[in-house]
Design an enzyme around this catalytic site. Structure first.
Site, PDB file in Angstrom:
ATOM      1  N   ASP A  11       0.331  16.598  -5.583  1.00 41.00           N
ATOM      2  CA  ASP A  11      -1.042  16.837  -6.029  1.00 41.00           C
ATOM      3  C   ASP A  11      -1.687  17.770  -5.003  1.00 41.00           C
ATOM      4  O   ASP A  11      -0.992  18.317  -4.121  1.00 41.00           O
ATOM      5  CB  ASP A  11      -1.809  15.517  -6.239  1.00 41.00           C
ATOM      6  CG  ASP A  11      -2.114  14.788  -4.936  1.00 41.00           C
ATOM      7  OD1 ASP A  11      -1.653  15.230  -3.856  1.00 41.00           O
ATOM      8  OD2 ASP A  11      -2.820  13.762  -4.995  1.00 41.00           O
ATOM      9  N   CYS A  68       1.810  13.192  -2.143  1.00 41.72           N
ATOM     10  CA  CYS A  68       0.363  13.105  -2.371  1.00 41.72           C
ATOM     11  C   CYS A  68      -0.272  12.777  -1.020  1.00 41.72           C
ATOM     12  O   CYS A  68       0.352  13.010   0.017  1.00 41.72           O
ATOM     13  CB  CYS A  68       0.015  12.093  -3.470  1.00 41.72           C
ATOM     14  SG  CYS A  68       0.486  10.390  -3.138  1.00 41.72           S
ATOM     15  N   THR A  70      -1.044   9.830   0.405  1.00 43.27           N
ATOM     16  CA  THR A  70      -0.359   8.721   1.088  1.00 43.27           C
ATOM     17  C   THR A  70       1.085   8.528   0.631  1.00 43.27           C
ATOM     18  O   THR A  70       1.828   7.776   1.271  1.00 43.27           O
ATOM     19  CB  THR A  70      -1.089   7.395   0.793  1.00 43.27           C
ATOM     20  OG1 THR A  70      -1.081   7.206  -0.634  1.00 43.27           O
ATOM     21  CG2 THR A  70      -2.514   7.419   1.311  1.00 43.27           C
ATOM     22  N   HIS A 101      21.035   1.820   0.695  1.00 47.93           N
ATOM     23  CA  HIS A 101      20.973   0.511   0.032  1.00 47.93           C
ATOM     24  C   HIS A 101      20.276   0.531  -1.328  1.00 47.93           C
ATOM     25  O   HIS A 101      20.633  -0.243  -2.209  1.00 47.93           O
ATOM     26  CB  HIS A 101      20.241  -0.499   0.931  1.00 47.93           C
ATOM     27  CG  HIS A 101      21.075  -0.974   2.079  1.00 47.93           C
ATOM     28  ND1 HIS A 101      20.778  -2.103   2.804  1.00 47.93           N
ATOM     29  CD2 HIS A 101      22.210  -0.471   2.637  1.00 47.93           C
ATOM     30  CE1 HIS A 101      21.685  -2.281   3.765  1.00 47.93           C
ATOM     31  NE2 HIS A 101      22.562  -1.286   3.690  1.00 47.93           N
ATOM     32  N   HIS A 136      25.506  -3.414  -3.074  1.00 51.60           N
ATOM     33  CA  HIS A 136      24.177  -2.943  -3.489  1.00 51.60           C
ATOM     34  C   HIS A 136      24.144  -2.525  -4.960  1.00 51.60           C
ATOM     35  O   HIS A 136      23.084  -2.481  -5.570  1.00 51.60           O
ATOM     36  CB  HIS A 136      23.730  -1.773  -2.611  1.00 51.60           C
ATOM     37  CG  HIS A 136      23.758  -2.114  -1.154  1.00 51.60           C
ATOM     38  ND1 HIS A 136      22.922  -3.046  -0.605  1.00 51.60           N
ATOM     39  CD2 HIS A 136      24.562  -1.684  -0.148  1.00 51.60           C
ATOM     40  CE1 HIS A 136      23.190  -3.169   0.684  1.00 51.60           C
ATOM     41  NE2 HIS A 136      24.185  -2.353   0.984  1.00 51.60           N
TER      42      HIS A 136
HETATM   43  C1  RB5 Z   1      -6.117  12.173  -3.497  1.00 48.35           C
HETATM   44  O1  RB5 Z   1      -7.322  12.168  -2.827  1.00 48.35           O
HETATM   45  C2  RB5 Z   1      -5.306  10.926  -3.144  1.00 48.35           C
HETATM   46  O2  RB5 Z   1      -5.903   9.799  -3.694  1.00 48.35           O
HETATM   47  C3  RB5 Z   1      -3.879  11.064  -3.602  1.00 48.35           C
HETATM   48  O3  RB5 Z   1      -3.338  12.209  -3.039  1.00 48.35           O
HETATM   49  C4  RB5 Z   1      -2.920   9.962  -3.219  1.00 48.35           C
HETATM   50  O4  RB5 Z   1      -2.997   9.692  -1.849  1.00 48.35           O
HETATM   51  C5  RB5 Z   1      -2.910   8.749  -4.029  1.00 48.35           C
HETATM   52  O5  RB5 Z   1      -2.124   7.826  -3.797  1.00 48.35           O
END
Ligand code: RB5
Length: 145
Positions: A11, A68, A70, A101, A136
């Site tokens: 994203d 993204c 996180t 695994h 596994h």
């Molecule tokens: C975007 O601001 C953020 O929410 C997205 O990149 C991501 O981290 C969602 O899990």
């Protein structure tokens, strides 16, 4: 199959890291297909995760990397697709174990969590580690079924 075995998506939050990883891999002779997004304009990560994951599930690509902010949103969305085993990874040990695994076929990175150099190390380790199968295998089948 296409000429690529790896597809990448992000994203807006992951766009810059995705661009750097694609360039890094290209310098090593690995061409990743870029499924977008193609700018830092805000977009919805589930759309990218679904498109990329579906193409892995369809065996158009062997593996994917999704980025993204996180890595969490991408992984939650990717794991909704049957046949996808997406792992959010922010350390090199988990990168290795998710392949050995768990036979993870999608690597999710958080651009706001891992720095560029660590991300490159994680990608290298993840792409080079192999599924150990053996004991596994049954567990992966259990997830699948
Ligand atoms: C975007 O601001 C953020 O929410 C997205 O990149 C991501 O981290 C969602 O899990």
């Amino acid at each position: 199959m296409t000429e690529f075995s790896l597809i990448m998506g992000s994203d807006h939050a992951g766009f810059e890291l995705k661009t750097k990883i694609i360039k890094y891999l290209k310098a090593k002779g690995i061409t990743a297909y870029d499924a977008g997004t193609y700018s830092t304009d805000s977009c919805d990560y589930p759309v990218i995760a679904q498109n990329v994951s579906q193409r892995v599930a369809n065996k158009e690509f062997e593996k994917a990397i999704l980025i993204c902010g996180t890595g969490i949103g991408m992984s939650i969305a990717a794991n909704k697709i049957k046949g996808i085993r997406a792992a959010v990874v922010s350390d090199t040990c988990s990168a290795k174990m998710s392949r050995k695994h768990n036979n993870a076929n999608v690597l999710c990175l958080g651009a706001r969590i891992v720095g560029e150099e660590l991300a490159k190390d994680i990608v290298d380790i993840w792409l080079n580690a192999s599924f150990e199968a053996g004991r596994h295998e049954k567990r992966i089948e259990m997830i699948e079924n």
